[in-house]
Motif scaffolding. Structure first.
Motif, PDB file in Angstrom:
ATOM      1  N   LEU A 179       3.374   2.536 -10.930  1.00  0.00           N
ATOM      2  CA  LEU A 179       4.297   3.084 -11.436  1.00  0.00           C
ATOM      3  C   LEU A 179       5.206   2.574 -10.177  1.00  0.00           C
ATOM      4  O   LEU A 179       6.446   1.493 -10.287  1.00  0.00           O
ATOM      5  N   VAL A 180       4.389   2.047  -8.901  1.00  0.00           N
ATOM      6  CA  VAL A 180       5.123   1.733  -7.872  1.00  0.00           C
ATOM      7  C   VAL A 180       5.307   0.274  -8.049  1.00  0.00           C
ATOM      8  O   VAL A 180       6.051  -0.650  -7.526  1.00  0.00           O
ATOM      9  N   LEU A 181       4.217  -0.422  -8.561  1.00  0.00           N
ATOM     10  CA  LEU A 181       4.280  -2.196  -9.587  1.00  0.00           C
ATOM     11  C   LEU A 181       6.027  -2.612 -10.345  1.00  0.00           C
ATOM     12  O   LEU A 181       6.581  -3.075 -10.344  1.00  0.00           O
ATOM     13  N   LEU A 182       5.567  -1.044 -10.632  1.00  0.00           N
ATOM     14  CA  LEU A 182       6.599  -1.171 -11.984  1.00  0.00           C
ATOM     15  C   LEU A 182       8.404  -1.033 -11.319  1.00  0.00           C
ATOM     16  O   LEU A 182       9.121  -1.780 -12.326  1.00  0.00           O
ATOM     17  N   ALA A 185       8.145   6.969  -3.331  1.00  0.00           N
ATOM     18  CA  ALA A 185       6.798   7.233  -2.913  1.00  0.00           C
ATOM     19  C   ALA A 185       6.985   6.932  -1.374  1.00  0.00           C
ATOM     20  O   ALA A 185       6.764   8.236  -0.786  1.00  0.00           O
ATOM     21  N   GLU A 186       8.330   6.690  -1.079  1.00  0.00           N
ATOM     22  CA  GLU A 186       7.942   6.276   0.386  1.00  0.00           C
ATOM     23  C   GLU A 186       8.892   8.119   1.186  1.00  0.00           C
ATOM     24  O   GLU A 186       8.656   8.629   1.918  1.00  0.00           O
ATOM     25  N   GLN A 187       9.888   8.718   0.339  1.00  0.00           N
ATOM     26  CA  GLN A 187      10.353   9.496   0.347  1.00  0.00           C
ATOM     27  C   GLN A 187       9.109  10.751   0.058  1.00  0.00           C
ATOM     28  O   GLN A 187       9.397  11.849   1.279  1.00  0.00           O
ATOM     29  N   GLY A 205      -0.319   9.999  -6.774  1.00  0.00           N
ATOM     30  CA  GLY A 205      -0.473  11.178  -7.163  1.00  0.00           C
ATOM     31  C   GLY A 205       0.726  12.086  -7.392  1.00  0.00           C
ATOM     32  O   GLY A 205       0.821  12.752  -8.652  1.00  0.00           O
ATOM     33  N   ILE A 206       1.251  12.344  -6.187  1.00  0.00           N
ATOM     34  CA  ILE A 206       2.823  12.833  -6.624  1.00  0.00           C
ATOM     35  C   ILE A 206       3.400  12.355  -7.106  1.00  0.00           C
ATOM     36  O   ILE A 206       4.245  12.799  -8.165  1.00  0.00           O
ATOM     37  N   LEU A 207       3.863  10.999  -7.452  1.00  0.00           N
ATOM     38  CA  LEU A 207       4.997  10.283  -7.969  1.00  0.00           C
ATOM     39  C   LEU A 207       4.237  10.531  -9.247  1.00  0.00           C
ATOM     40  O   LEU A 207       4.813  10.596 -10.296  1.00  0.00           O
ATOM     41  N   CYS A 250       1.864  -0.905   0.125  1.00  0.00           N
ATOM     42  CA  CYS A 250      -0.258   0.328  -0.505  1.00  0.00           C
ATOM     43  C   CYS A 250       0.921   1.433  -0.523  1.00  0.00           C
ATOM     44  O   CYS A 250       1.508   1.176   0.480  1.00  0.00           O
ATOM     45  N   LEU A 251       0.655   2.496  -0.527  1.00  0.00           N
ATOM     46  CA  LEU A 251       1.654   3.282  -0.776  1.00  0.00           C
ATOM     47  C   LEU A 251       1.359   3.779   0.073  1.00  0.00           C
ATOM     48  O   LEU A 251       0.230   3.856   1.092  1.00  0.00           O
TER      49      LEU A 251
END
Lengths: 528, 528
Positions: free
Chosen positions: B466-469, B477-479, B257-259, B242-243
């Motif tokens: 994006l996070v999946l890829l 995203a964590e940053q 969304g930011i990502l 989960c993001l």
């Protein structure tokens, strides 16, 4: 991350192993800042952030997250966390209110084919708090390992055997925990020293290819497994770590033994022998290790002798024969009336018969008799003579011949000789109770200066304890398993030749056994 | 470990994001040497040894070990393995016979309070193979989020809500998988963009403290969770990620969304606005990000207007009023007879009424009327007038006033002005359908050159993809979640003052809205 404590294994005034305590699971007391509008980090993240400095990449399993929120609030943000290793990283496995770091419990198991021993270990001091033993619950499905491997060929059979041994483990957990007044869930890490088949059956893995050429296990290095995966009644998130095996016939129990003996760290040539149901032997030093194994045990464990029995109450475990009068004295386990003879008693019999001149170096009764009565019917619990027969002698000599031959194959394979062996380690329960002089007399153990012969006791359990206490030891265990070169004797021609040639007591070449030669010579037994 | 492919998000001819494909799960075809007496490594270790060079510290879960032995032998030692990330290390999650590397499926979810959208993603190319949407199964327990948070206060309620949303996800999995002719278990990684409450309810975490000061979630960064932990009908060992959320009111959907917009990588000041059920706003650039949120949505989504409705068939979504004749034209979703007005229609109404001079800049009907009929009873499906009332206007103006005030608080907090905003990103389904000019006219969106205003569409789902890829994107995203500074508006006095002051259309200070000022001036509406 070290607790600055040291833990040493000292036997016969020697420091065998000396490790820094840096255990598989660790507790830490934390006081957190309370959240506010200005400091509104989430509960789990708040905790992880503080713990990251000791445990980088700490992960938190989903089932603990709600508990973290509850306990943090109930305990006014002062908690004790338990973390455990997970490969290179760490996992949070428990959270408790207040400061309870003083109680940190781990459990080291030695899982044998017949017996399971559990050691409850204080992870702060390294000391064994308590121990408990029980028969392996799988025994009811077959005393020998091959029967169990066969049964495990089906999914149902595998499950039965897994449940049986896990039941035994959980019984031990329950006994050890309740004596300490804690729940099983207070145990936060578990290690296992066991042979490859026992590890397979514990984990529910198919062992069928272990006993078929080319003898391929499912896995030698199972790594960290969650205790919950096999329904062990400890903290469900506790890591369960089985010491790695070298292969089908040199298991984690042997790797544990090497680790506990420390021979992988010393430059001198050492020989490690574990004669249990199976017999394993490792030769080497800090640069190399070679191993072999064979089904050597049954004869020595009393299993195939006519009046043989397991080392249980009533078993004759020590025998002395007066070389002049041939008067026989013996001791039984528990001091009860004799029921039979266990392994160490059989070895004593053979050695004493040789030294009394009753049998010759070929193991034949000099007077043509067929047996030697150890306990006459009148004195035995069975009301029958308890005797040591020519067939028993032949069986034990075959076993010790196999041990001799295996050792010679190993020595030749690395270009060494018997005299090069600097230290000898005897592992296992059998090694613990066997009379050293008798074992040397019959040629089962090499004839070395006695101060260089070390009985390791339950080195499988001891190695499991080391791995529980020290990450360095765990990495060493994996290194040992990788480094051992295994010699398959079943298909080895040199071994067969040596085996056939090893038919004398203590050895075909008596010069390998100088103290035995001396004793026999003194008694005038070498004139023939 | 990269597949050397690139994946880009391009919108309105701009490359927003450009990543190397290095997905969360990966397949690899392996041909192993067959075991022999000379090469008798265990099955699992044999496989891991080969994979280690690409995936250091690869772990193998216990449930796969027997399967590895079986598949290796059935497939003549030629297999395709699937590995997935687990923090810094990797885990083996599947083994299949032969070479099947060409099919690598992941699933990115946008879980909204109302709607769930799933994107089936080809992990080799990054492309969306198919998508499916459904109402969030939790809706039957309450349309609004507060009802659900209340229900989740008990363990049973939490379980009901978790099962409801997992049921929706599994429905989507089933539909997407069966259309591709595969099992759900072929999906080897799952990511989720969702607000903090939705993440809590999905994972079975207690959300009750999300809506009570100081608004502390259980977790913002849940990390990798096994799909099996929530009974997702994909590969049970697939990682579910989960993001991360910033806090209770800026969730993983906003981080996603930011990502997807890429504003965290560009030096120019950007404003990101997502007006859904909740309204969130992020201001910043590649050096800093500030955010705030408020319950802005219901008015704009049609939820609190007298004739408002959700964006479903029959909803008036577009309204035009002739400035001369006041003739009104409109469009409905699906072209059906009008049932009500949805959010974008309401914004159109307000803008068109202002530009036609029917209401003044304070939002009052110039002729003292109480409503404006959009669809007369004779033409509507309800046989009643569908109108836009003074109360509706007041509601929407309060919402847009809150948005204005929030933006000004953010701008002031970082010492910037409206004119410094270089790019504006409109996220979410509402942002996708809203008429840009109307949103600017009422002052909901800033009045920037139109080419610097970007509609991101479902940027929550896009960020999840994006996070999946890309591992790089996951770390970004964590940053982002860590770097965003959250401004709590509820207790913010400056906000309250700005809010009270923001009662004109498009803004108290018309100079912030030059194009709207120009239009109004041309129509002679600024004489009063």
């Amino acid at each position: 991350m070290s607790n600055a404590n040291d833990y040493s294994i000292i036997l016969q005034n020697r420091v065998l192993v000396d490790v820094n305590i840096n255990p598989m699971s660790q507790k830490r007391y934390i006081e957190l800042e309370q959240p506010s509008l200005q400091n509104n980090q989430a509960d789990v993240d708040r905790l992880v952030d503080v713990l990251q400095k000791w445990y980088p990449d700490l992960s938190v399993p989903l089932p603990l997250m709600n508990k973290i929120s509850d306990i943090l609030r109930k305990s006014d943000w002062r908690v004790t966390v338990t973390v455990a290793r997970l490969g290179l990283t760490w996992q949070l496995i428990d959270i408790e209110p207040g400061n309870v770091v003083s109680r940190q419990l781990g459990l080291a198991f030695d899982i044998g084919t017949t017996t399971v021993v559990g050691y409850l270990v204080d992870l702060l001091t390294g000391q064994v708090i308590d121990m408990a033993a029980d028969f392996n619950g799988q025994v009811i499905y077959g005393a020998d390992i091959l029967t169990r491997i066969y049964l495990a060929g089906t999914v149902e059979g595998r499950l039965q055997l897994q449940q049986a041994v896990v039941g035994t483990l959980n019984n031990i957990v329950e006994r050890l925990a309740s004596k300490q007044g804690v729940e099983g869930s207070a145990i936060s890490a578990v290690t296992v020293g066991a042979n490859s088949t026992m590890v397979h059956l514990l984990l529910g893995l198919d062992p069928s290819r272990i006993c078929m050429a080319p003898y391929i296990p499912v896995v030698n290095l199972p790594g960290y497994i969650s205790a919950s995966a096999i329904e062990l009644a400890v903290n469900p998130l506790a890591p369960l770590y089985c010491l790695p095996s070298v292969g089908s016939y040199v298991g984690g129990d042997i790797v544990a033994g090497i680790l506990a003996g420390g021979l992988h760290k010393k430059p001198d040539l050492a020989l490690f022998v574990d004669i249990g149901t199976n017999g394993e032997m490792v030769l080497g030093n800090n640069e190399w290790l070679v191993a072999c194994s064979g089904a050597a045990g049954p004869a020595l464990e009393g299993g195939v002798a006519r009046d043989g029995m397991r080392a249980e109450p009533g078993a004759v475990f020590q025998v002395k024969i007066d070389p002049e009068t041939w008067d026989t004295s013996y001791k039984t386990i528990g001091g009860q009336k004799a029921l039979g003879i266990c392994g160490s008693g059989l070895v004593d019999c053979l050695a004493e018969l040789l030294l009394a001149g009753i049998i010759d170096r070929a193991g034949k009764f000099r007077d043509g008799k067929k047996e030697f009565v150890v306990v006459p019917a009148a004195a035995s619990a069975t009301k029958k003579d308890i005797a040591f027969t020519q067939i028993d002698i032949n069986n034990i000599m075959r076993t010790k011949g196999a041990v001799n031959a295996a050792l010679e194959v190993l020595l030749e394979s690395v270009g060494c000789q018997m005299a090069d062996i600097s230290t000898f380690y005897a592992a296992g329960a059998f090694g613990q109770y066997l009379d050293l002089e008798s074992a040397i007399t019959i040629g089962l153990y090499p004839d070395l200066p006695r101060e260089r012969m070390i009985r390791l006791g339950n080195s499988s359990g001891e190695g499991a304890r080391l791995v529980l206490l020290s990450e360095e030891s765990r990495l060493e265990a994996e290194q040992i398993a990788r480094n051992i070169t295994y010699f398959e004797l079943n298909a080895n021609e040199v071994f067969m030749n040596k085996f056939v040639g090893s038919k004398f007591l203590p050895h075909t070449n008596l010069d390998y056994y100088p103290t035995v030669k001396e004793k026999m010579s003194q008694r005038g037994l070498l004139r023939d």
